[in-house]
Design a protein around this motif. Structure first.
Motif, PDB file in Angstrom:
ATOM      1  N   ARG A  61       0.828  -1.210   0.000  1.00 13.33           N
ATOM      2  CA  ARG A  61       0.000   0.000   0.000  1.00 13.33           C
ATOM      3  C   ARG A  61       0.858   1.254   0.000  1.00 13.33           C
ATOM      4  N   ALA A  62       2.000   1.210   0.686  1.00 13.25           N
ATOM      5  CA  ALA A  62       2.903   2.364   0.684  1.00 13.25           C
ATOM      6  C   ALA A  62       3.582   2.542  -0.662  1.00 13.25           C
ATOM      7  N   ALA A  63       3.847   1.429  -1.357  1.00 13.50           N
ATOM      8  CA  ALA A  63       4.557   1.497  -2.637  1.00 13.50           C
ATOM      9  C   ALA A  63       3.656   1.953  -3.768  1.00 13.50           C
ATOM     10  N   SER A  64       2.353   1.659  -3.673  1.00 17.38           N
ATOM     11  CA  SER A  64       1.452   1.998  -4.772  1.00 17.38           C
ATOM     12  C   SER A  64       0.014   1.993  -4.293  1.00 17.38           C
ATOM     13  N   ALA A  65      -0.753   2.940  -4.808  1.00 13.79           N
ATOM     14  CA  ALA A  65      -2.193   2.964  -4.530  1.00 13.79           C
ATOM     15  C   ALA A  65      -2.954   2.082  -5.506  1.00 13.79           C
ATOM     16  N   ALA A  66      -2.252   1.542  -6.492  1.00 19.12           N
ATOM     17  CA  ALA A  66      -2.908   0.765  -7.551  1.00 19.12           C
ATOM     18  C   ALA A  66      -2.266  -0.611  -7.633  1.00 19.12           C
ATOM     19  N   ARG A  67      -2.810  -1.547  -6.848  1.00 23.80           N
ATOM     20  CA  ARG A  67      -2.301  -2.908  -6.901  1.00 23.80           C
ATOM     21  C   ARG A  67      -3.257  -3.779  -7.711  1.00 23.80           C
ATOM     22  N   LEU A  68      -2.725  -4.847  -8.260  1.00 24.69           N
ATOM     23  CA  LEU A  68      -3.451  -5.643  -9.241  1.00 24.69           C
ATOM     24  C   LEU A  68      -3.794  -7.015  -8.681  1.00 24.69           C
ATOM     25  N   ASP A  69      -4.843  -7.596  -9.250  1.00 25.29           N
ATOM     26  CA  ASP A  69      -5.190  -8.981  -8.969  1.00 25.29           C
ATOM     27  C   ASP A  69      -4.545  -9.867 -10.023  1.00 25.29           C
ATOM     28  N   TYR A  70      -4.448 -11.165  -9.738  1.00 27.06           N
ATOM     29  CA  TYR A  70      -3.970 -12.133 -10.722  1.00 27.06           C
ATOM     30  C   TYR A  70      -5.186 -12.731 -11.433  1.00 27.06           C
ATOM     31  N   THR A  71      -5.539 -12.182 -12.580  1.00 27.87           N
ATOM     32  CA  THR A  71      -6.598 -12.738 -13.415  1.00 27.87           C
ATOM     33  C   THR A  71      -5.990 -13.078 -14.768  1.00 27.87           C
ATOM     34  N   TYR A  72      -6.605 -14.023 -15.485  1.00 29.61           N
ATOM     35  CA  TYR A  72      -6.037 -14.632 -16.685  1.00 29.61           C
ATOM     36  C   TYR A  72      -4.660 -15.196 -16.331  1.00 29.61           C
ATOM     37  N   ARG A  73      -4.675 -16.118 -15.381  1.00 32.51           N
ATOM     38  CA  ARG A  73      -3.441 -16.650 -14.806  1.00 32.51           C
ATOM     39  C   ARG A  73      -2.787 -17.662 -15.739  1.00 32.51           C
ATOM     40  N   SER A  74      -1.478 -17.804 -15.574  1.00 30.69           N
ATOM     41  CA  SER A  74      -0.759 -18.842 -16.314  1.00 30.69           C
ATOM     42  C   SER A  74      -0.108 -19.865 -15.394  1.00 30.69           C
ATOM     43  N   THR A  75      -0.105 -19.592 -14.076  1.00 28.51           N
ATOM     44  CA  THR A  75       0.480 -20.525 -13.113  1.00 28.51           C
ATOM     45  C   THR A  75      -0.391 -20.566 -11.865  1.00 28.51           C
ATOM     46  N   PRO A  76      -0.297 -21.653 -11.079  1.00 31.47           N
ATOM     47  CA  PRO A  76      -1.094 -21.738  -9.846  1.00 31.47           C
ATOM     48  C   PRO A  76      -0.512 -20.883  -8.738  1.00 31.47           C
ATOM     49  N   ARG A  77      -1.378 -20.193  -8.024  1.00 27.98           N
ATOM     50  CA  ARG A  77      -0.993 -19.392  -6.866  1.00 27.98           C
ATOM     51  C   ARG A  77      -2.237 -19.164  -6.019  1.00 27.98           C
ATOM     52  N   SER A  78      -2.047 -18.682  -4.804  1.00 26.02           N
ATOM     53  CA  SER A  78      -3.160 -18.497  -3.882  1.00 26.02           C
ATOM     54  C   SER A  78      -3.111 -17.099  -3.284  1.00 26.02           C
TER      55      SER A  78
END
Length: 326
Positions: A61-78
């Protein structure tokens, strides 16, 4: 923050000076960090009070006000917590080849960060490769073809093969898939009740928005069938045919990619990679258009988390040389 070390070809290491609270230190020294990130391509924060995923979320949050979700994924993550995800959940004995995050998409994060909560007992490093060096090592004709033609990624989603479409698109709804594909220029077709085919043409190179440098920026070397072990490639081709592989890539106009060209890309990444050891509490901030990242195999427990920041879509940036997306 104090500059303690620059790893040759790798990240600049910054340690505490006036506070061990990394989000506060980042806020207090933002201009300095941004400048050094552009110059170096990656900054490693070491020795700060970072122990939990929630600490890392505060950093994000301190580094950026605009963080992204992982959508249209190519690898498994949680998902772990607010804007924080596991890194790719491949078995510990597998190596993850160098790549830039989401370079197969038309929109990608300008920055990403990693947090080492628990370093591996052995191995498990996150090597970096400077895209300037990778790009300089490639045949200019190959770069020009990547730029003018782009790269087309074709994926087939089937039960029990690769990632399920529900994981890739983060929805159980076919209507949700259709809406996402329509919004992102992805062709999609249901071949039968359980088989989805998608295809998207994205950039082959990109121009850094701050420096203007042209860099190779795609994941053709990962998606192309030549990236698989030969026996696996033969088995999948025999089972599904060359047009039905779980993943493959061509030039954007459908022209096949030459395996030897992709081998040269892999060699260029390998030659540029720089490795450093993780320590518990490390946070690595990466310019996603300057540095590619990878993962070494490892033994023992390892927990490295990630967050994505600052979405970038060059096709929307007027006046950006070479910035259109095919």
């Amino acid at each position: 923050m104090k500059e303690t070390l620059t790893i040759e070809g790798g990240p600049l290491v910054l340690t505490p000076s006036d506070t061990r609270d990394l989000p506060k230190a980042l806020t207090d020294h933002r201009e300095e960090v941004d400048t050094r990130l552009t110059e170096q391509g990656a900054v490693l924060f070491r020795g700060f009070d970072m122990t939990t995923p929630e600490d890392f979320a505060r950093f994000g949050r301190a580094a950026s006000a605009a963080r992204l979700d992982y959508t249209y994924r190519s690898t498994p993550r949680s998902t772990v917590t607010d804007g924080v995800f596991t890194t790719t959940e491949y078995p510990a004995d597998q190596e993850i080849a160098p790549h830039c995050e989401n370079a197969y998409q038309r929109t990608w994060p300008l920055k990403l960060a990693f947090f080492c909560q628990t370093p591996a007992t052995t191995g498990g490093e996150t090597p970096l490769a400077d895209l300037r060096a990778v790009t300089a090592a490639l045949d200019p004709d190959v770069l020009d073809r990547f730029e003018t033609r782009g790269v087309r990624y074709v994926r087939h989603y089937r039960p029990h093969i690769d990632l399920p479409w529900q994981v890739v698109f983060q929805t159980d709804s076919r209507e949700g898939v259709a809406a996402y594909c329509a919004d992102h220029g992805i062709d999609h077709t249901w071949l039968d009740d359980t088989t989805l085919r998608t295809a998207q043409t994205s950039q082959g190179v990109a121009y850094h928005p701050r420096t203007g440098e042209r860099v190779v920026f795609n994941q053709a070397h990962l998606f192309h069938v030549s990236n698989l072990p030969p026996e696996t490639a033969r088995a999948l081709t025999s089972l599904y045919g060359p047009e039905g592989l779980p993943r493959n890539a061509t030039y954007g106009d459908g022209t096949p990619l030459a395996p030897e060209e992709l081998a040269a890309v892999r060699d260029a990444f390998a030659a540029a990679m720089v490795t450093f050891p993780w320590e518990a509490g490390d946070v690595l901030l990466v310019d996603n258009m300057r540095m590619a990242h990878a993962r070494r195999p490892y033994e023992g427990p390892r927990k490295v988390l990630a967050t994505l920041m600052d979405s970038y879509a060059p096709r929307e940036r007027e006046g950006l040389k070479g910035g259109r997306t095919r």
